[in-house]
Write a protein that holds these residues in place. Structure first.
Motif, PDB file in Angstrom:
ATOM      1  N   ARG A  74      25.572 -12.231  21.475  1.00 59.13           N
ATOM      2  CA  ARG A  74      25.332 -12.974  22.720  1.00 59.13           C
ATOM      3  C   ARG A  74      24.936 -12.010  23.834  1.00 59.13           C
ATOM      4  NH1 ARG A  74      29.890 -14.800  22.920  1.00 59.13           N
ATOM      5  NH2 ARG A  74      29.574 -16.870  22.032  1.00 59.13           N
ATOM      6  N   ALA A  75      23.946 -12.376  24.607  1.00 54.81           N
ATOM      7  CA  ALA A  75      23.563 -11.619  25.799  1.00 54.81           C
ATOM      8  C   ALA A  75      23.542 -12.575  26.993  1.00 54.81           C
ATOM      9  CB  ALA A  75      22.190 -10.974  25.623  1.00 54.81           C
ATOM     10  N   VAL A  76      24.221 -12.192  28.059  1.00 52.97           N
ATOM     11  CA  VAL A  76      24.294 -13.022  29.270  1.00 52.97           C
ATOM     12  C   VAL A  76      23.650 -12.245  30.413  1.00 52.97           C
ATOM     13  CG1 VAL A  76      25.795 -14.216  30.898  1.00 52.97           C
ATOM     14  CG2 VAL A  76      26.448 -14.071  28.483  1.00 52.97           C
ATOM     15  N   LEU A  77      22.609 -12.796  31.004  1.00 60.47           N
ATOM     16  CA  LEU A  77      21.915 -12.163  32.127  1.00 60.47           C
ATOM     17  C   LEU A  77      22.326 -12.868  33.413  1.00 60.47           C
ATOM     18  CD1 LEU A  77      18.285 -11.776  30.681  1.00 60.47           C
ATOM     19  CD2 LEU A  77      20.255 -10.263  30.424  1.00 60.47           C
ATOM     20  N   ILE A  78      22.823 -12.112  34.369  1.00 61.45           N
ATOM     21  CA  ILE A  78      23.262 -12.663  35.655  1.00 61.45           C
ATOM     22  C   ILE A  78      22.412 -12.032  36.754  1.00 61.45           C
ATOM     23  CG2 ILE A  78      25.195 -12.942  37.259  1.00 61.45           C
ATOM     24  CD1 ILE A  78      27.076 -12.512  34.883  1.00 61.45           C
ATOM     25  N   GLY A  79      21.795 -12.843  37.580  1.00 65.52           N
ATOM     26  CA  GLY A  79      20.959 -12.301  38.648  1.00 65.52           C
ATOM     27  C   GLY A  79      20.442 -13.396  39.552  1.00 65.52           C
ATOM     28  N   ASP A  80      19.548 -13.016  40.442  1.00 62.30           N
ATOM     29  CA  ASP A  80      18.974 -13.964  41.401  1.00 62.30           C
ATOM     30  C   ASP A  80      17.499 -13.645  41.575  1.00 62.30           C
ATOM     31  OD1 ASP A  80      18.266 -15.653  43.421  1.00 62.30           O
ATOM     32  OD2 ASP A  80      19.847 -15.036  44.818  1.00 62.30           O
ATOM     33  N   HIS A  81      16.646 -14.469  40.970  1.00 63.20           N
ATOM     34  CA  HIS A  81      15.204 -14.225  41.051  1.00 63.20           C
ATOM     35  C   HIS A  81      14.639 -14.583  42.422  1.00 63.20           C
ATOM     36  CE1 HIS A  81      15.767 -18.418  39.977  1.00 63.20           C
ATOM     37  NE2 HIS A  81      14.523 -18.685  40.305  1.00 63.20           N
ATOM     38  N   HIS A  82      15.479 -15.138  43.312  1.00 62.41           N
ATOM     39  CA  HIS A  82      15.040 -15.393  44.684  1.00 62.41           C
ATOM     40  C   HIS A  82      15.210 -14.156  45.562  1.00 62.41           C
ATOM     41  CE1 HIS A  82      14.302 -19.551  43.918  1.00 62.41           C
ATOM     42  NE2 HIS A  82      15.564 -19.830  43.644  1.00 62.41           N
ATOM     43  N   GLN A  83      15.814 -13.119  45.005  1.00 56.25           N
ATOM     44  CA  GLN A  83      15.965 -11.873  45.748  1.00 56.25           C
ATOM     45  C   GLN A  83      15.004 -10.834  45.193  1.00 56.25           C
ATOM     46  OE1 GLN A  83      20.025 -10.711  46.597  1.00 56.25           O
ATOM     47  NE2 GLN A  83      20.728 -12.822  46.658  1.00 56.25           N
ATOM     48  N   LEU A  84      15.176  -9.575  45.573  1.00 55.39           N
ATOM     49  CA  LEU A  84      14.160  -8.563  45.297  1.00 55.39           C
ATOM     50  C   LEU A  84      14.030  -8.257  43.811  1.00 55.39           C
ATOM     51  CD1 LEU A  84      14.856  -6.182  48.280  1.00 55.39           C
ATOM     52  CD2 LEU A  84      12.792  -7.530  47.900  1.00 55.39           C
ATOM     53  N   THR A 131      15.542  -3.871  30.232  1.00 55.10           N
ATOM     54  CA  THR A 131      16.528  -4.861  29.807  1.00 55.10           C
ATOM     55  C   THR A 131      16.829  -4.727  28.319  1.00 55.10           C
ATOM     56  OG1 THR A 131      15.643  -6.376  31.473  1.00 55.10           O
ATOM     57  CG2 THR A 131      17.074  -7.333  29.810  1.00 55.10           C
ATOM     58  N   PHE A 132      15.853  -4.220  27.563  1.00 53.30           N
ATOM     59  CA  PHE A 132      16.045  -4.104  26.116  1.00 53.30           C
ATOM     60  C   PHE A 132      16.889  -2.891  25.732  1.00 53.30           C
ATOM     61  CE2 PHE A 132      12.288  -6.795  26.384  1.00 53.30           C
ATOM     62  CZ  PHE A 132      12.601  -7.775  25.458  1.00 53.30           C
ATOM     63  N   SER A 172      11.024  -9.130  36.038  1.00 53.15           N
ATOM     64  CA  SER A 172      12.159  -8.872  35.154  1.00 53.15           C
ATOM     65  C   SER A 172      12.153  -9.870  34.004  1.00 53.15           C
ATOM     66  CB  SER A 172      13.466  -8.988  35.933  1.00 53.15           C
ATOM     67  OG  SER A 172      13.623 -10.320  36.424  1.00 53.15           O
ATOM     68  N   LEU A 173      12.886  -9.540  32.948  1.00 50.70           N
ATOM     69  CA  LEU A 173      13.027 -10.482  31.838  1.00 50.70           C
ATOM     70  C   LEU A 173      13.726 -11.747  32.320  1.00 50.70           C
ATOM     71  CD1 LEU A 173      12.684 -10.997  28.783  1.00 50.70           C
ATOM     72  CD2 LEU A 173      14.949  -9.996  28.454  1.00 50.70           C
ATOM     73  N   PHE A 174      14.667 -11.581  33.255  1.00 49.95           N
ATOM     74  CA  PHE A 174      15.371 -12.721  33.852  1.00 49.95           C
ATOM     75  C   PHE A 174      14.357 -13.668  34.504  1.00 49.95           C
ATOM     76  CE2 PHE A 174      17.580 -14.998  37.148  1.00 49.95           C
ATOM     77  CZ  PHE A 174      18.876 -15.194  36.690  1.00 49.95           C
ATOM     78  N   ALA A 175      13.461 -13.117  35.341  1.00 50.01           N
ATOM     79  CA  ALA A 175      12.460 -13.944  36.024  1.00 50.01           C
ATOM     80  C   ALA A 175      11.494 -14.578  35.033  1.00 50.01           C
ATOM     81  CB  ALA A 175      11.706 -13.094  37.042  1.00 50.01           C
TER      82      ALA A 175
END
Length: 405
Positions: A51-61, A31-32, A79-82
């Motif tokens: 600005r950094a915008v992270l889009i994802g779904d931590h309920h998926q794989l 991610t970095f 992940s950094l998102f999770a």
């Protein structure tokens, strides 16, 4: 991006905003990488990134980490998102979906805090129509041992299930004979071994014949994340242990790929009691039959609404029954297509059109009557209860006429 960083710096690549899609499936360290793909601003000596915008779904794989020790003990698959979600960083969560019909979204809606439907899900004709040839938009089908066998491992960790592979491919062939576009169907499975086996069966039974063709995709669940299709045929494979579909994130991905219809093929007795899977699978098993229920006299696209009660369906007993049904339908299709070609040659376009209406089920009302609708004796009509094929027969033999009948 990391390998080309030097070249990007030389090109004076500059940006103020960064948007990262599928951020929950990217390794934390990766991610970095896009954060440092520009040289410092000469005026300030600092990065221009604002600005950094992270889009994802931590309920998926999560990200794929092949080394199980690193994955399990070092949490390298986080992940950094999770991590941000786990630490309570403020997030904006999706609260409306517009991909699938509402009944399909219910299969994974429980996993989210508050997931509703966009208005077009209620009004769009695609979602309000039923799926041609099927009594249910979603169904969990029990697959009995085929030729006395369930799951097999020809090599270690290479899981296959021939019965499910044959059943899934026969269902795809059935959909094609009703007129469903090949590109609207994808076949998924959690295992590479099963993906390879299904691809082999498709290459043998479908690819050589124009009326079948091949589905849009034959893939593993993990590889299909982020993609979607109208219809998903899902083979769970295992008959001894539940396997890694027990990971709820993988289940959510598997069940959230379809827009209009999902059919899950599995050993129902093995998967239905699994606590981790119950919130989703209980919706498929509650009061529902474990046999695939078909409406073989319907044609795509159907005028029947999803809210309408379907006519009495044909219950498919097992794999051999499905193969026999498809073989008989394929024989009839080819026979009528040949008659249409002959009518075109000798009788002109009008006669050919009449024959093709029969091929497409647009003729007299009798051809669209569902099996058993006005007849208590469902065993008297061969089309309703096709003769079983021998174990070594296949639907491809239909082109030779009476062999498959």
């Amino acid at each position: 991006a990391a390998l080309k960083r030097g070249q990007l710096l030389e090109l004076d690549f500059q940006y103020d905003n960064l948007v990262m899609e599928e951020a929950a499936q990217v390794l934390e360290i990766e991610t970095f990488v896009p954060l440092v793909l520009q040289a410092p601003d000469p005026a300030t000596g600092r990065s221009r990134l604002q600005r950094a915008v992270l889009i994802g779904d931590h309920h998926q794989l999560p990200p794929v980490v092949k080394n199980s020790a690193f994955q399990k003990y070092s949490r390298l698959d986080q992940s950094l998102f999770a991590r941000f979600v786990r630490l309570g960083v403020p997030t904006i969560e999706l609260n409306l979906q517009g991909r699938a019909r509402s009944s399909l979204a219910d299969l994974y809606r429980w996993r989210y805090t508050s997931l509703g439907d966009l208005p077009h899900v209620r009004t769009d004709e695609r979602f309000s129509r039923a799926n041609a040839g099927f009594a249910h938009a979603a169904q969990l089908v029990h697959v009995r041992p085929y030729r006395g066998q369930g799951e097999q491992t020809p090599v270690k960790h290479f899981f296959q299930n021939l019965g499910e592979a044959e059943f899934v491919v026969a269902t795809f062939m059935y959909m094609r004979l009703l007129g469903s576009p090949a590109e609207s169907v994808s076949i998924l499975t959690p295992y590479n071994g099963q993906r390879a086996l299904i691809a082999d069966v498709v290459a043998h039974r479908c690819a050589p014949y124009a009326e079948f063709g091949t589905p849009a995709k034959i893939a593993t669940t993990d590889k299909y994340q982020g993609q979607q299709n109208d219809f998903i045929l899902l083979s769970l494979v295992r008959t001894k242990h539940v396997g890694h579909i027990r990971d709820v994130r993988r289940l959510v991905v598997s069940l959230s790929r379809a827009r209009l219809g999902t059919i899950v093929f599995c050993d129902r007795a093995l998967y239905a009691p699994c606590e981790e899977l119950k919130p989703a699978l209980s919706q498929l098993t509650a009061g529902a039959p474990d046999k695939l229920q078909l409406l073989p006299h319907e044609r795509y696209p159907t005028e029947r609404l999803a809210s309408d009660k379907p006519p009495p369906p044909l219950d498919v007993v097992d794999v051999e029954h499905m193969m026999a049904l498809v073989a008989e339908m394929a024989f009839t299709f080819r026979q009528q297509a040949a008659e249409a070609a002959a009518a075109m040659q000798y009788g002109g376009q009008g006669a050919a059109a009449e024959v093709m209406m029969a091929v497409n089920g647009e003729g007299n009302a009798e051809t669209t009557e569902q099996p058993g609708a006005n007849d208590d004796d469902a065993d008297d009509t061969p089309a309703r209860q096709p003769k079983r094929l021998r174990a070594d027969d296949d639907a491809g033999q239909a082109e030779h006429g009476t062999e498959s009948r």
